[in-house]
Design a protein around this motif. Structure first.
Motif, PDB file in Angstrom:
ATOM      1  N   ALA A   1      65.799  17.570  26.253  1.00  0.00           N
ATOM      2  CA  ALA A   1      65.011  17.933  27.258  1.00  0.00           C
ATOM      3  C   ALA A   1      65.767  18.818  28.436  1.00  0.00           C
ATOM      4  CB  ALA A   1      64.736  16.470  28.063  1.00  0.00           C
ATOM      5  N   LEU A   2      67.298  18.244  28.503  1.00  0.00           N
ATOM      6  CA  LEU A   2      67.824  19.275  29.553  1.00  0.00           C
ATOM      7  C   LEU A   2      67.654  20.651  29.159  1.00  0.00           C
ATOM      8  CD1 LEU A   2      71.286  17.013  29.479  1.00  0.00           C
ATOM      9  CD2 LEU A   2      69.686  17.081  31.204  1.00  0.00           C
ATOM     10  N   LEU A   3      68.009  21.263  28.036  1.00  0.00           N
ATOM     11  CA  LEU A   3      67.889  22.374  27.448  1.00  0.00           C
ATOM     12  C   LEU A   3      66.483  23.028  28.220  1.00  0.00           C
ATOM     13  CD1 LEU A   3      68.837  24.867  26.255  1.00  0.00           C
ATOM     14  CD2 LEU A   3      68.097  24.100  24.000  1.00  0.00           C
ATOM     15  N   ARG A   4      65.414  22.162  27.756  1.00  0.00           N
ATOM     16  CA  ARG A   4      63.988  22.780  28.090  1.00  0.00           C
ATOM     17  C   ARG A   4      63.835  22.952  29.410  1.00  0.00           C
ATOM     18  NH1 ARG A   4      64.597  21.710  22.585  1.00  0.00           N
ATOM     19  NH2 ARG A   4      62.894  21.789  21.458  1.00  0.00           N
ATOM     20  N   ARG A   5      64.336  21.883  30.280  1.00  0.00           N
ATOM     21  CA  ARG A   5      64.375  22.364  31.824  1.00  0.00           C
ATOM     22  C   ARG A   5      65.260  23.342  32.165  1.00  0.00           C
ATOM     23  NH1 ARG A   5      64.631  16.229  31.918  1.00  0.00           N
ATOM     24  NH2 ARG A   5      66.747  16.413  32.164  1.00  0.00           N
ATOM     25  N   ILE A   6      66.066  23.709  31.850  1.00  0.00           N
ATOM     26  CA  ILE A   6      66.881  24.988  32.065  1.00  0.00           C
ATOM     27  C   ILE A   6      66.093  26.165  31.744  1.00  0.00           C
ATOM     28  CG2 ILE A   6      68.965  26.652  31.113  1.00  0.00           C
ATOM     29  CD1 ILE A   6      70.574  23.747  30.977  1.00  0.00           C
ATOM     30  N   VAL A   7      65.337  26.234  30.412  1.00  0.00           N
ATOM     31  CA  VAL A   7      64.808  27.250  30.272  1.00  0.00           C
ATOM     32  C   VAL A   7      63.395  27.319  31.114  1.00  0.00           C
ATOM     33  CG1 VAL A   7      63.245  28.250  28.256  1.00  0.00           C
ATOM     34  CG2 VAL A   7      65.344  27.354  27.615  1.00  0.00           C
ATOM     35  N   ASP A   8      62.547  26.243  31.230  1.00  0.00           N
ATOM     36  CA  ASP A   8      61.690  26.222  32.287  1.00  0.00           C
ATOM     37  C   ASP A   8      61.824  26.957  33.471  1.00  0.00           C
ATOM     38  OD1 ASP A   8      59.991  25.219  30.317  1.00  0.00           O
ATOM     39  OD2 ASP A   8      60.287  22.935  31.050  1.00  0.00           O
ATOM     40  N   ASP A   9      63.085  26.384  34.195  1.00  0.00           N
ATOM     41  CA  ASP A   9      63.468  26.947  35.357  1.00  0.00           C
ATOM     42  C   ASP A   9      63.814  28.446  35.189  1.00  0.00           C
ATOM     43  OD1 ASP A   9      64.579  26.513  38.444  1.00  0.00           O
ATOM     44  OD2 ASP A   9      66.487  27.239  37.185  1.00  0.00           O
ATOM     45  N   GLY A  10      64.599  28.739  34.054  1.00  0.00           N
ATOM     46  CA  GLY A  10      64.826  30.249  34.330  1.00  0.00           C
ATOM     47  C   GLY A  10      63.498  30.951  34.155  1.00  0.00           C
ATOM     48  N   CYS A  11      62.651  30.593  33.224  1.00  0.00           N
ATOM     49  CA  CYS A  11      61.246  31.332  33.047  1.00  0.00           C
ATOM     50  C   CYS A  11      60.601  31.414  34.224  1.00  0.00           C
ATOM     51  CB  CYS A  11      60.541  30.745  31.923  1.00  0.00           C
ATOM     52  SG  CYS A  11      61.094  30.872  30.148  1.00  0.00           S
ATOM     53  N   GLU A  12      60.768  30.540  35.264  1.00  0.00           N
ATOM     54  CA  GLU A  12      60.047  30.512  36.613  1.00  0.00           C
ATOM     55  C   GLU A  12      60.606  31.486  37.312  1.00  0.00           C
ATOM     56  OE1 GLU A  12      58.866  27.406  40.266  1.00  0.00           O
ATOM     57  OE2 GLU A  12      59.465  26.754  38.147  1.00  0.00           O
ATOM     58  N   ARG A  13      62.028  31.467  37.424  1.00  0.00           N
ATOM     59  CA  ARG A  13      62.848  32.490  38.339  1.00  0.00           C
ATOM     60  C   ARG A  13      62.447  33.751  37.835  1.00  0.00           C
ATOM     61  NH1 ARG A  13      68.535  30.070  38.065  1.00  0.00           N
ATOM     62  NH2 ARG A  13      69.141  31.894  39.337  1.00  0.00           N
ATOM     63  N   ALA A  14      62.506  34.016  36.483  1.00  0.00           N
ATOM     64  CA  ALA A  14      62.481  35.441  35.768  1.00  0.00           C
ATOM     65  C   ALA A  14      60.942  35.991  36.151  1.00  0.00           C
ATOM     66  CB  ALA A  14      62.612  35.233  34.241  1.00  0.00           C
ATOM     67  N   ARG A  15      59.955  34.981  36.079  1.00  0.00           N
ATOM     68  CA  ARG A  15      58.388  35.403  36.513  1.00  0.00           C
ATOM     69  C   ARG A  15      58.357  35.957  38.036  1.00  0.00           C
ATOM     70  NH1 ARG A  15      53.372  33.027  34.000  1.00  0.00           N
ATOM     71  NH2 ARG A  15      52.658  35.215  34.611  1.00  0.00           N
ATOM     72  N   ALA A  16      59.267  35.250  38.766  1.00  0.00           N
ATOM     73  CA  ALA A  16      59.024  35.618  40.130  1.00  0.00           C
ATOM     74  C   ALA A  16      59.650  36.972  40.352  1.00  0.00           C
ATOM     75  CB  ALA A  16      60.134  34.673  41.021  1.00  0.00           C
ATOM     76  N   LEU A  17      60.721  37.291  39.881  1.00  0.00           N
ATOM     77  CA  LEU A  17      61.165  38.790  40.119  1.00  0.00           C
ATOM     78  C   LEU A  17      60.187  39.832  39.231  1.00  0.00           C
ATOM     79  CD1 LEU A  17      65.090  38.126  39.040  1.00  0.00           C
ATOM     80  CD2 LEU A  17      64.253  38.553  41.297  1.00  0.00           C
ATOM     81  N   ALA A  18      59.902  39.347  37.938  1.00  0.00           N
ATOM     82  CA  ALA A  18      58.746  40.266  37.324  1.00  0.00           C
ATOM     83  C   ALA A  18      57.640  40.468  38.138  1.00  0.00           C
ATOM     84  CB  ALA A  18      58.441  39.521  35.929  1.00  0.00           C
ATOM     85  N   SER A  19      57.071  39.497  38.676  1.00  0.00           N
ATOM     86  CA  SER A  19      55.803  39.618  39.368  1.00  0.00           C
ATOM     87  C   SER A  19      55.942  40.662  40.554  1.00  0.00           C
ATOM     88  CB  SER A  19      55.362  38.370  39.683  1.00  0.00           C
ATOM     89  OG  SER A  19      56.115  38.092  40.898  1.00  0.00           O
ATOM     90  N   GLU A  20      57.062  40.789  41.116  1.00  0.00           N
ATOM     91  CA  GLU A  20      57.156  41.765  42.209  1.00  0.00           C
ATOM     92  C   GLU A  20      57.253  43.125  41.743  1.00  0.00           C
ATOM     93  OE1 GLU A  20      61.065  40.938  44.313  1.00  0.00           O
ATOM     94  OE2 GLU A  20      60.512  38.922  44.723  1.00  0.00           O
TER      95      GLU A  20
END
Length: 400
Positions: A367-386
């Motif tokens: 679950a630690l790895l899943r949380r890292i990926v979830d957070d990374g995907c969210e941060r990536a999407r924020a940049l991508a949406s701009e």
């Protein structure tokens, strides 16, 4: 001008080997300390050549991510994400496909090369032809202007730069562009606007590269400009339009010095690898079974390190004193091949020890790895949406 930002990725191939570490991951660990970095699991890219067997993708993704973390990629310093979890990649790929000439994709050197190398696969698909465009979308989506690649991958960065330049040429000319740019110049404090105008004129009239560089630096220092005005003035400086997408530059990396167990390049397809997290007994066994100089049939026969695959591993793992000991001992038959291999075994195991330690928490609690990926995907999407917001607006798709 866009801030320096690094985008790099790897196709999910499962557990990684020491060739991946020395060829890619060590460089990522260094880059994350210097630049904002995004490291992407390129799972859609895996489908361009392996669409006929998708059963291994999911496990390969998680195994590879653990190896990234084991190698020292730090989620506190870099954004770690999975390509297919950021659907903006697909949208930008689609939009760029509307303006990218077919001939540009057909001339990418690796296209015909891969067709020949993978002749046993059916690669007559748009996905395979279009993978350089998807790769360009990956980079441009985050306005990543620095792309760490080896020399063989430079053409992919060049086509990314051409696509970004073509997009800006087609869609960067907003209504009243010149009037908006001149209004932005008037917003610049003191004599800065006049200085910018002088440098722009000098560059456009005489091609003075120093004037261009000085003007770019000047724009980077001005504090009271909006991002939109800043982008307009960067484009106006060179006689173009507003810069919506950056022109990516290759960040050349050294070729991997990590040889395989047979002396050739370390590769799963050659069956000559040592995994990043291979157990010590297996590592020792693999290295002890490595072929050596054919001239050393008996223990008493002298040999030549340059003709021995083990010597290439000494060049990676042994210090100068050990290499001198190997050279003298091999040529005089003063040491046997098993003695020669022991320092290499010790060096590999010492390199792997911290990798096991860093990987352990994620093996114990996935679950630690899943949380890292979830957070990374969210941060990536924020940049991508701009980026997508600006791309849609430029292409007339921002209406409601």
């Amino acid at each position: 001008m866009f801030p320096d930002r690094v985008l790099s990725g790897m196709r999910p191939t499962g557990k990684l080997h020491l060739g991946h570490y020395h060829g890619v991951l060590k460089n990522w660990v260094q880059l994350q300390r210097t630049y904002p970095c995004l490291f992407m699991v390129a799972d859609w890219h895996a489908l361009t050549t392996s669409y006929d067997d998708v059963s291994v993708i999911e496990k390969s993704v998680w195994d590879m991510l653990i190896d990234w973390l084991a190698a020292g990629v730090d989620p506190e310093q870099a954004i770690i994400f999975i390509q297919s979890r950021v659907p903006e990649h697909a949208e930008l790929h689609l939009l760029l496909s509307m303006v990218t000439p077919l001939s540009w994709l057909e001339r990418v050197p690796t296209y015909k090369d891969q067709i020949e190398k993978l002749s046993h696969k059916d690669l007559g698909t748009y996905g395979f032809l279009g993978y350089p465009l998807l790769q360009a979308a990956d980079i441009l989506l985050y306005r990543g202007n620095l792309v760490p690649v080896g020399e063989d991958q430079v053409p992919h960065v060049e086509i990314t730069r051409e696509i970004g330049r073509r997009f800006n040429h087609l869609f960067g000319k907003e209504p009243d562009y010149q009037a908006r740019a001149e209004a932005a110049i008037r917003k610049m404090p003191g004599k800065t606007g006049k200085r910018y105008a002088e440098l722009r004129t000098r560059y456009q009239e005489t091609g003075d590269a120093q004037a261009l560089a000085t003007a770019r630096a000047l724009l980077g220092e001005v504090q009271n400009l909006s991002q939109a005005d800043r982008e307009r003035l960067f484009g106006y400086l060179e006689g173009g339009g507003k810069m919506i997408l950056p022109e990516a530059q290759p960040l050349l990396t050294e070729a991997s010095r990590m040889p395989g167990l047979d002396g050739n390049k370390m590769s799963k397809s050659y069956g000559n690898t040592i995994s990043l997290r291979e157990d010590a007994d297996t590592v020792a066994k693999k290295i002890r079974q490595m072929p050596t100089d054919p001239a050393r049939v008996r223990r008493s026969d002298p040999g030549d390190p340059e003709k021995c695959p083990v010597w290439k591993l000494h060049e990676v793992y042994s210090d100068e004193g050990t290499r001198d000991w190997v050279t003298a001992g091999c040529k005089s038959a003063g040491i046997g091949c098993l003695e020669c291999k022991q320092p290499v075994i010790d060096g590999v195991l010492a390199e792997q020890t911290p990798m096991f330690e860093r990987a352990q928490p994620y093996l114990e609690d996935p679950a630690l790895l899943r949380r890292i990926v979830d957070d990374g995907c969210e941060r990536a999407r924020a940049l991508a949406s701009e980026t997508l917001r600006d791309v849609r607006a430029a292409m007339g798709l921002a209406y409601k």
